[in-house]
Design a protein around this motif. Structure first.
Motif: not given
Length: 409
Positions: A19-27, A194-196
């Motif tokens: 979910v965190v990665v999805l939110l980062i990619l969305g941003a 937070a983004l791997p």
């Protein structure tokens, strides 16, 4: 702790991380559209403050779109060769710095130049986010993930013009660019922490100008990728003709205030998000090409309806309906065109995503000033450009589907 409990805990952490990665990619994907959506309600005031014409002011939109287009051609292969994180962080840094310069630009020429630079920084964020998805998903799973990304990024065009209009009323258009720089700076900090990295070293492609050129030549020979990229680009450009032309059509011609315009813009963006989510739910039961086709038909039909409304002076409400259909259709086109176009190019996902992005933003940049040439013709040029692009997308997709076998993706 039992094995079952430990497994459940690990699964929970994995879902949370996803979910965190999805939110980062969305941003990251949202940074590009946010660069346009937040300040379009202020375009008429920006033009007045800097002593420029409407078409010249719209070159700030064009410069950003061209930067988004050209930057992706560099960012895609670079991320295929070096990995995703390094080029991504560099691009978001450039975006943030350019936003600060835009906020203090003393004239329209300097603003246009740094809007282009800001677009280049946003291009790195956009194309690498798409490549990160292709690193992990293909086919219907990729189409569903792209739909989820549009749900996240859909908040940008809904909230950005509302917030932009509010900032405009309180502090002027320069404060909007300052706010964009603050937002991108926050995204940069989150990415660092937070983004791997999604592209393993063994999967990276050799870099260099010659290698990059050969990759693009090979990709351009793929009739399927080219067809989906062009279809996507024409529909996307129709939306940007709306974004560029509608502030002047609705505010100057039909008398809407910047705040009223931002509400119209948000409603249309909500339609786009709803269509994207419907696509994400249907894609496991309906061929992605059928969903794409429905979106393209909607774009063409909405554009033709818009042209009829303007030509017959049917009034404001039919005009708003036409705009809504055109924008909502994009929610069916973008995720499915991306998934279908990238499906067979996992080894060069960054470069393939760059071609998709280059087409949509380059055509969008060319359409933007054309849609704004309305001084003596009212809303007619905007309607002609939108209708023409929608019909061209329909012809392009029909040609592609006739020349390729039907298959479930």
């Amino acid at each position: 702790m039992t094995t079952q409990t430990r497994t459940a805990a690990e699964a929970g952490r994995s879902r949370a991380s996803g979910v965190v990665v999805l939110l980062i990619l969305g941003a990251l994907v949202a940074l590009g559209p946010l660069s346009i959506d937040a300040y379009v309600p202020g375009l008429p005031r920006l033009a007045a403050d800097l002593g420029s014409t409407a078409s010249t002011a719209q070159l700030t939109v064009t410069a950003c779109l061209i930067g988004l287009a050209v930057g992706q051609l560099v960012a895609g292969p670079m991320s295929d060769a070096l990995g995703r994180r390094g080029p991504l962080l560099a691009g978001v840094t450039v975006y943030t710095a350019a936003g600060l310069v835009c906020a203090i630009a003393p004239n329209i020429a300097l603003l246009i130049v740094f809007r282009g630079v800001q677009g280049i920084g946003g291009a790195f964020a956009l194309v690498i986010a798409y490549a990160c998805v292709r690193d992990q998903y293909t086919g219907n799973a990729a189409a569903r993930y792209f739909s989820l990304l549009l749900l996240v990024t859909g908040l940008a065009p809904i909230l950005a013009p509302l917030l932009g209009a509010q900032i405009l009323s309180l502090s002027g258009w320069r404060a909007i660019f300052l706010a964009l720089a603050v937002v991108s700076g926050a995204v940069l900090i989150v990415c660092v922490g937070a983004l791997p990295e999604s592209l393993p070293r063994q999967s990276r492609q050799p870099g260099g100008l010659r290698a990059t050129g050969s990759v693009y030549v090979r990709l351009l020979q793929d009739r399927s990728l080219l067809g989906y990229a062009l279809t996507n680009a024409f529909v996307f450009a129709a939306m940007f003709a709306y974004i560029s032309g509608s502030p002047f059509v609705l505010e100057d011609i039909h008398g809407l205030s910047p705040r009223q315009y931002s509400i119209v813009f948000a409603v249309n963006a909500l339609g786009l998000v709803a269509a994207a989510q419907a696509s994400g739910r249907l894609v496991h039961r309906v061929d992605a090409r059928l969903l794409l086709g429905a979106g393209v038909v909607g774009s063409a039909a909405g554009g033709v309806a818009l042209l009829i409304v303007v030509a017959t002076n049917a009034g404001l409400w039919p005009l708003l309906v036409g705009f809504f259909i055109v924008v909502t259709s994009v929610g069916l086109v973008l995720p499915n065109a991306a998934a279908l176009g990238l499906e067979n190019h996992g080894a060069n996902a960054g470069a393939a995503a760059a071609l998709l992005g280059f087409g949509q933003y380059m055509l969008g940049g060319l359409a933007a000033p054309l849609a704004g040439i309305h001084a003596s013709n009212g809303a007619l040029p905007t309607a002609i450009v939108i209708a023409g692009l929608g019909l061209t997308a329909l012809i392009t997709l029909a040609t592609l589907l006739r020349s390729t076998p039907n298959r479930q993706t």
